[in-house]
Design a protein around this motif. Structure first.
Motif, mmCIF file in Angstrom:
data_model
loop_
_atom_site.group_PDB
_atom_site.id
_atom_site.type_symbol
_atom_site.label_atom_id
_atom_site.label_comp_id
_atom_site.label_asym_id
_atom_site.label_seq_id
_atom_site.Cartn_x
_atom_site.Cartn_y
_atom_site.Cartn_z
ATOM 1 N N SER A 238 -28.633 35.607 -2.153
ATOM 2 C CA SER A 238 -28.570 35.219 -3.561
ATOM 3 C C SER A 238 -29.020 36.368 -4.450
ATOM 4 C CB SER A 238 -29.407 33.973 -3.874
ATOM 5 O OG SER A 238 -29.572 33.819 -5.274
ATOM 6 N N GLU B 30 -24.048 30.618 -9.443
ATOM 7 C CA GLU B 30 -24.172 32.065 -9.633
ATOM 8 C C GLU B 30 -25.550 32.481 -10.138
ATOM 9 O OE1 GLU B 30 -23.783 35.759 -9.260
ATOM 10 O OE2 GLU B 30 -21.994 34.592 -8.784
ATOM 11 N N TYR B 31 -26.127 31.709 -11.047
ATOM 12 C CA TYR B 31 -27.400 32.106 -11.638
ATOM 13 C C TYR B 31 -28.590 31.371 -11.045
ATOM 14 C CZ TYR B 31 -24.533 34.602 -14.957
ATOM 15 O OH TYR B 31 -23.622 35.463 -15.511
ATOM 16 N N GLU C 78 -18.890 28.203 -8.463
ATOM 17 C CA GLU C 78 -19.316 29.505 -8.983
ATOM 18 C C GLU C 78 -20.203 29.337 -10.212
ATOM 19 O OE1 GLU C 78 -19.934 33.352 -10.314
ATOM 20 O OE2 GLU C 78 -19.388 32.642 -8.329
ATOM 21 N N GLN D 46 -16.237 35.344 -11.588
ATOM 22 C CA GLN D 46 -17.563 35.711 -12.072
ATOM 23 C C GLN D 46 -17.510 36.146 -13.535
ATOM 24 O OE1 GLN D 46 -18.872 38.769 -9.390
ATOM 25 N NE2 GLN D 46 -19.630 37.328 -7.872
ATOM 26 N N SER E 296 -24.403 31.726 -4.297
ATOM 27 C CA SER E 296 -23.046 31.257 -4.598
ATOM 28 C C SER E 296 -22.110 31.561 -3.432
ATOM 29 C CB SER E 296 -22.536 31.918 -5.883
ATOM 30 O OG SER E 296 -22.501 33.325 -5.751
ATOM 31 N N MET F 137 -22.121 42.162 -12.394
ATOM 32 C CA MET F 137 -20.913 41.408 -12.068
ATOM 33 C C MET F 137 -19.699 41.915 -12.842
ATOM 34 S SD MET F 137 -22.176 37.540 -11.287
ATOM 35 C CE MET F 137 -22.553 37.142 -12.978
#
Length: 269
Positions: free
Chosen positions: A155, A17-18, A13, A50, A23, A186
Protein backbone atom coordinates in the motif's frame (compact mmCIF):
# COMPACT_ATOMS: atom_id res chain seq x y z
CA UNK A 1 -13.22 -7.17 -19.34
CA UNK A 2 -16.74 -5.88 -19.93
CA UNK A 3 -18.21 -2.49 -19.04
CA UNK A 4 -19.73 -3.60 -15.69
CA UNK A 5 -16.43 -5.14 -14.62
CA UNK A 6 -14.62 -1.91 -15.44
CA UNK A 7 -17.05 -0.01 -13.19
CA UNK A 8 -16.39 -2.45 -10.33
CA UNK A 9 -12.62 -1.98 -10.69
CA UNK A 10 -13.05 1.81 -10.78
CA UNK A 11 -15.07 1.74 -7.54
CA UNK A 12 -12.37 -0.42 -5.91
CA UNK A 13 -9.67 1.98 -7.09
CA UNK A 14 -11.50 5.01 -5.71
CA UNK A 15 -12.18 3.30 -2.38
CA UNK A 16 -8.75 1.85 -1.76
CA UNK A 17 -6.15 4.10 -3.39
CA UNK A 18 -5.81 6.50 -0.46
CA UNK A 19 -6.48 3.99 2.30
CA UNK A 20 -3.63 1.94 3.84
CA UNK A 21 -5.11 -1.34 2.57
CA UNK A 22 -3.47 -1.83 -0.86
CA UNK A 23 -5.54 -1.05 -3.94
CA UNK A 24 -3.38 -3.55 -5.87
CA UNK A 25 -4.38 -6.49 -3.67
CA UNK A 26 -8.05 -5.62 -4.01
CA UNK A 27 -7.76 -5.22 -7.78
CA UNK A 28 -6.09 -8.61 -8.12
CA UNK A 29 -8.75 -10.32 -6.02
CA UNK A 30 -11.61 -8.64 -7.91
CA UNK A 31 -10.08 -9.47 -11.29
CA UNK A 32 -9.65 -13.11 -10.29
CA UNK A 33 -13.13 -13.38 -8.75
CA UNK A 34 -14.86 -11.94 -11.81
CA UNK A 35 -12.68 -13.87 -14.23
CA UNK A 36 -11.17 -10.76 -15.82
CA UNK A 37 -8.34 -11.78 -18.13
CA UNK A 38 -5.22 -9.72 -17.45
CA UNK A 39 -4.47 -8.53 -20.97
CA UNK A 40 -2.63 -5.34 -21.87
CA UNK A 41 -5.73 -3.16 -21.75
CA UNK A 42 -6.72 -4.41 -18.29
CA UNK A 43 -3.20 -3.67 -16.99
CA UNK A 44 -3.39 -0.18 -18.49
CA UNK A 45 -6.91 0.41 -17.19
CA UNK A 46 -5.97 -0.49 -13.61
CA UNK A 47 -3.21 2.13 -13.69
CA UNK A 48 -4.87 4.83 -15.79
CA UNK A 49 -8.00 5.14 -13.63
CA UNK A 50 -5.66 6.47 -10.95
CA UNK A 51 -6.00 9.75 -12.85
CA UNK A 52 -9.52 10.14 -11.47
CA UNK A 53 -8.27 9.46 -7.95
CA UNK A 54 -5.55 12.09 -8.47
CA UNK A 55 -8.15 14.70 -9.39
CA UNK A 56 -10.07 13.88 -6.19
CA UNK A 57 -7.15 15.08 -4.06
CA UNK A 58 -6.68 18.18 -6.21
CA UNK A 59 -10.39 18.98 -5.91
CA UNK A 60 -10.48 18.51 -2.12
CA UNK A 61 -7.26 20.45 -1.50
CA UNK A 62 -7.47 22.86 -4.41
CA UNK A 63 -6.42 25.85 -2.30
CA UNK A 64 -3.04 24.24 -1.63
CA UNK A 65 -2.48 23.01 -5.18
CA UNK A 66 -3.36 26.32 -6.79
CA UNK A 67 -1.71 28.69 -4.33
CA UNK A 68 1.26 29.50 -6.53
CA UNK A 69 2.70 31.87 -3.94
CA UNK A 70 3.71 28.84 -1.83
CA UNK A 71 6.67 27.61 -3.88
CA UNK A 72 7.93 25.46 -1.01
CA UNK A 73 4.87 23.19 -1.27
CA UNK A 74 5.69 22.31 -4.89
CA UNK A 75 9.41 21.92 -4.18
CA UNK A 76 8.73 19.45 -1.36
CA UNK A 77 6.44 17.34 -3.53
CA UNK A 78 8.89 17.42 -6.44
CA UNK A 79 11.77 16.28 -4.23
CA UNK A 80 9.69 13.64 -2.45
CA UNK A 81 8.51 12.00 -5.68
CA UNK A 82 12.02 11.54 -7.16
CA UNK A 83 12.84 8.23 -5.38
CA UNK A 84 9.64 6.60 -6.65
CA UNK A 85 10.20 7.85 -10.20
CA UNK A 86 13.75 6.54 -10.37
CA UNK A 87 13.22 3.20 -8.63
CA UNK A 88 9.85 2.64 -10.30
CA UNK A 89 11.42 3.02 -13.73
CA UNK A 90 14.32 0.72 -12.86
CA UNK A 91 12.14 -2.03 -11.38
CA UNK A 92 9.11 -1.73 -13.67
CA UNK A 93 9.43 -5.25 -15.13
CA UNK A 94 10.04 -6.81 -11.72
CA UNK A 95 6.94 -5.10 -10.35
CA UNK A 96 4.86 -6.44 -13.25
CA UNK A 97 6.18 -9.94 -12.56
CA UNK A 98 5.32 -9.68 -8.86
CA UNK A 99 1.74 -8.78 -9.75
CA UNK A 100 1.32 -12.22 -11.27
CA UNK A 101 1.66 -14.09 -7.96
CA UNK A 102 -1.14 -13.31 -5.48
CA UNK A 103 0.16 -15.44 -2.60
CA UNK A 104 3.05 -13.11 -1.61
CA UNK A 105 0.71 -10.15 -2.03
CA UNK A 106 -1.76 -11.67 0.46
CA UNK A 107 1.08 -12.34 2.92
CA UNK A 108 2.34 -8.76 2.63
CA UNK A 109 -1.22 -7.55 3.20
CA UNK A 110 -1.36 -9.50 6.49
CA UNK A 111 2.10 -8.38 7.64
CA UNK A 112 1.24 -4.76 6.90
CA UNK A 113 -1.93 -5.16 8.92
CA UNK A 114 0.05 -6.36 11.93
CA UNK A 115 2.26 -3.26 11.65
CA UNK A 116 -0.80 -0.97 11.55
CA UNK A 117 -2.15 -2.52 14.75
CA UNK A 118 0.82 -1.12 16.66
CA UNK A 119 1.86 1.87 14.56
CA UNK A 120 0.14 4.41 16.86
CA UNK A 121 2.24 3.09 19.76
CA UNK A 122 5.52 3.34 17.81
CA UNK A 123 5.28 7.09 17.24
CA UNK A 124 3.71 8.67 20.32
CA UNK A 125 5.26 12.15 20.35
CA UNK A 126 4.62 13.85 17.00
CA UNK A 127 5.94 17.35 16.57
CA UNK A 128 4.75 18.44 13.13
CA UNK A 129 1.10 19.37 12.73
CA UNK A 130 1.29 21.52 9.59
CA UNK A 131 2.58 20.75 6.09
CA UNK A 132 4.51 24.04 6.17
CA UNK A 133 6.78 22.61 8.88
CA UNK A 134 7.83 19.58 6.81
CA UNK A 135 11.40 20.14 5.60
CA UNK A 136 12.67 19.03 2.20
CA UNK A 137 14.83 16.41 3.93
CA UNK A 138 11.78 14.97 5.68
CA UNK A 139 9.79 15.05 2.45
CA UNK A 140 12.51 13.09 0.61
CA UNK A 141 12.67 10.57 3.46
CA UNK A 142 8.92 10.05 3.19
CA UNK A 143 9.43 9.64 -0.55
CA UNK A 144 11.83 6.75 0.10
CA UNK A 145 9.34 5.17 2.49
CA UNK A 146 6.76 5.38 -0.29
CA UNK A 147 9.01 3.18 -2.44
CA UNK A 148 8.24 0.23 -0.14
CA UNK A 149 4.89 0.10 -1.93
CA UNK A 150 6.64 -1.19 -5.05
CA UNK A 151 6.10 -4.57 -3.43
CA UNK A 152 2.44 -5.19 -4.35
CA UNK A 153 0.25 -5.54 -1.28
CA UNK A 154 2.21 -3.02 0.80
CA UNK A 155 0.00 0.00 0.00
CA UNK A 156 1.47 3.30 -1.15
CA UNK A 157 -0.71 5.13 1.36
CA UNK A 158 0.40 2.92 4.27
CA UNK A 159 4.10 3.23 3.40
CA UNK A 160 4.04 7.01 3.02
CA UNK A 161 1.87 7.57 6.12
CA UNK A 162 4.17 5.42 8.26
CA UNK A 163 7.11 7.31 6.78
CA UNK A 164 5.48 10.57 7.75
CA UNK A 165 4.84 9.42 11.31
CA UNK A 166 8.45 8.22 11.55
CA UNK A 167 9.43 11.76 10.60
CA UNK A 168 7.44 13.13 13.58
CA UNK A 169 4.29 14.13 11.68
CA UNK A 170 0.93 13.67 13.41
CA UNK A 171 -1.14 10.91 11.84
CA UNK A 172 -3.54 13.46 10.31
CA UNK A 173 -0.68 15.48 8.82
CA UNK A 174 1.06 12.31 7.62
CA UNK A 175 -2.15 11.17 5.94
CA UNK A 176 -2.67 14.52 4.21
CA UNK A 177 0.94 14.67 3.02
CA UNK A 178 0.48 11.12 1.69
CA UNK A 179 -2.50 12.41 -0.32
CA UNK A 180 -0.45 15.32 -1.67
CA UNK A 181 2.48 13.08 -2.56
CA UNK A 182 0.15 10.71 -4.40
CA UNK A 183 -0.65 13.39 -6.98
CA UNK A 184 2.77 13.74 -8.66
CA UNK A 185 3.56 10.05 -8.03
CA UNK A 186 0.44 8.68 -9.68
CA UNK A 187 0.41 11.39 -12.33
CA UNK A 188 3.89 10.28 -13.38
CA UNK A 189 2.89 6.60 -13.34
CA UNK A 190 -0.22 7.36 -15.41
CA UNK A 191 1.67 9.44 -17.99
CA UNK A 192 4.33 6.73 -18.26
CA UNK A 193 1.74 3.97 -18.63
CA UNK A 194 -0.33 5.85 -21.23
CA UNK A 195 2.29 7.62 -23.33
CA UNK A 196 5.68 5.92 -22.82
CA UNK A 197 5.32 2.26 -21.90
CA UNK A 198 5.06 -0.38 -24.61
CA UNK A 199 2.89 -3.34 -23.56
CA UNK A 200 4.37 -6.76 -24.18
CA UNK A 201 1.38 -8.70 -25.51
CA UNK A 202 0.31 -6.27 -28.19
CA UNK A 203 3.43 -4.15 -28.69
CA UNK A 204 1.24 -1.05 -28.41
CA UNK A 205 1.58 2.12 -26.38
CA UNK A 206 -1.04 2.89 -23.77
CA UNK A 207 -2.78 5.59 -25.79
CA UNK A 208 -2.96 3.20 -28.75
CA UNK A 209 -4.74 0.65 -26.54
CA UNK A 210 -7.18 3.31 -25.32
CA UNK A 211 -8.05 4.45 -28.84
CA UNK A 212 -8.06 0.94 -30.31
CA UNK A 213 -11.84 0.93 -30.13
CA UNK A 214 -14.64 3.09 -28.72
CA UNK A 215 -15.40 0.60 -25.90
CA UNK A 216 -11.88 0.91 -24.47
CA UNK A 217 -12.05 4.70 -24.51
CA UNK A 218 -15.52 4.70 -22.93
CA UNK A 219 -14.37 2.39 -20.10
CA UNK A 220 -11.36 4.64 -19.52
CA UNK A 221 -13.42 7.84 -19.30
CA UNK A 222 -16.26 6.42 -17.18
CA UNK A 223 -13.76 4.58 -14.94
CA UNK A 224 -11.93 7.81 -14.16
CA UNK A 225 -15.15 9.67 -13.35
CA UNK A 226 -16.24 6.91 -10.95
CA UNK A 227 -12.78 6.69 -9.32
CA UNK A 228 -12.88 10.47 -8.82
CA UNK A 229 -16.26 10.48 -7.07
CA UNK A 230 -15.57 7.44 -4.88
CA UNK A 231 -12.07 8.68 -3.92
CA UNK A 232 -13.51 11.96 -2.60
CA UNK A 233 -15.84 10.02 -0.31
CA UNK A 234 -13.06 7.65 0.79
CA UNK A 235 -10.61 10.44 1.63
CA UNK A 236 -13.13 12.30 3.78
CA UNK A 237 -14.10 9.12 5.60
CA UNK A 238 -10.49 8.06 6.15
CA UNK A 239 -9.47 11.30 7.82
CA UNK A 240 -12.46 11.06 10.17
CA UNK A 241 -11.65 7.46 11.14
CA UNK A 242 -7.95 7.98 11.88
CA UNK A 243 -8.71 11.06 13.97
CA UNK A 244 -11.10 9.03 16.13
CA UNK A 245 -9.71 5.50 16.06
CA UNK A 246 -6.16 5.64 14.66
CA UNK A 247 -4.91 2.88 12.37
CA UNK A 248 -6.07 -0.23 14.22
CA UNK A 249 -9.29 -0.65 12.20
CA UNK A 250 -7.28 -0.69 8.99
CA UNK A 251 -4.81 -3.15 10.51
CA UNK A 252 -7.58 -5.62 11.39
CA UNK A 253 -9.11 -5.14 7.96
CA UNK A 254 -5.81 -5.93 6.24
CA UNK A 255 -5.29 -9.07 8.33
CA UNK A 256 -8.81 -10.37 7.63
CA UNK A 257 -8.68 -9.47 3.93
CA UNK A 258 -5.18 -10.92 3.56
CA UNK A 259 -6.21 -14.17 5.24
CA UNK A 260 -9.27 -14.41 2.99
CA UNK A 261 -7.13 -13.82 -0.09
CA UNK A 262 -4.58 -16.38 1.07
CA UNK A 263 -7.29 -18.98 1.58
CA UNK A 264 -8.93 -18.17 -1.73
CA UNK A 265 -5.78 -18.44 -3.81
CA UNK A 266 -4.41 -21.53 -2.04
CA UNK A 267 -7.65 -23.54 -1.81
CA UNK A 268 -9.71 -22.47 -4.78
CA UNK A 269 -7.05 -21.52 -7.30
Amino acid sequence: MDFIQSIILAIIEGLTEYLPISSTAHMIFASSYYGIQEDDFVKLFQVSIQFGAILAVVALYWKKFFDFSRLGFYVKLACAVVPALVLGYIFDDMIDAALGDPIPIAIVLILGGIVLLFIDNFFKNPEIVKEEDITIQKAVTIGFWQCLAMMPGTSRAAASIIGGMQQKLTRETAAEFSFFLAVPTMAAVTVYSVFVKTYHQTGLKGYELLTQNSENLKMFLVGNVIAFIVAIIAIKGFIGIIKKYGFQPWGWYRIIAGAALLAYFTIYK
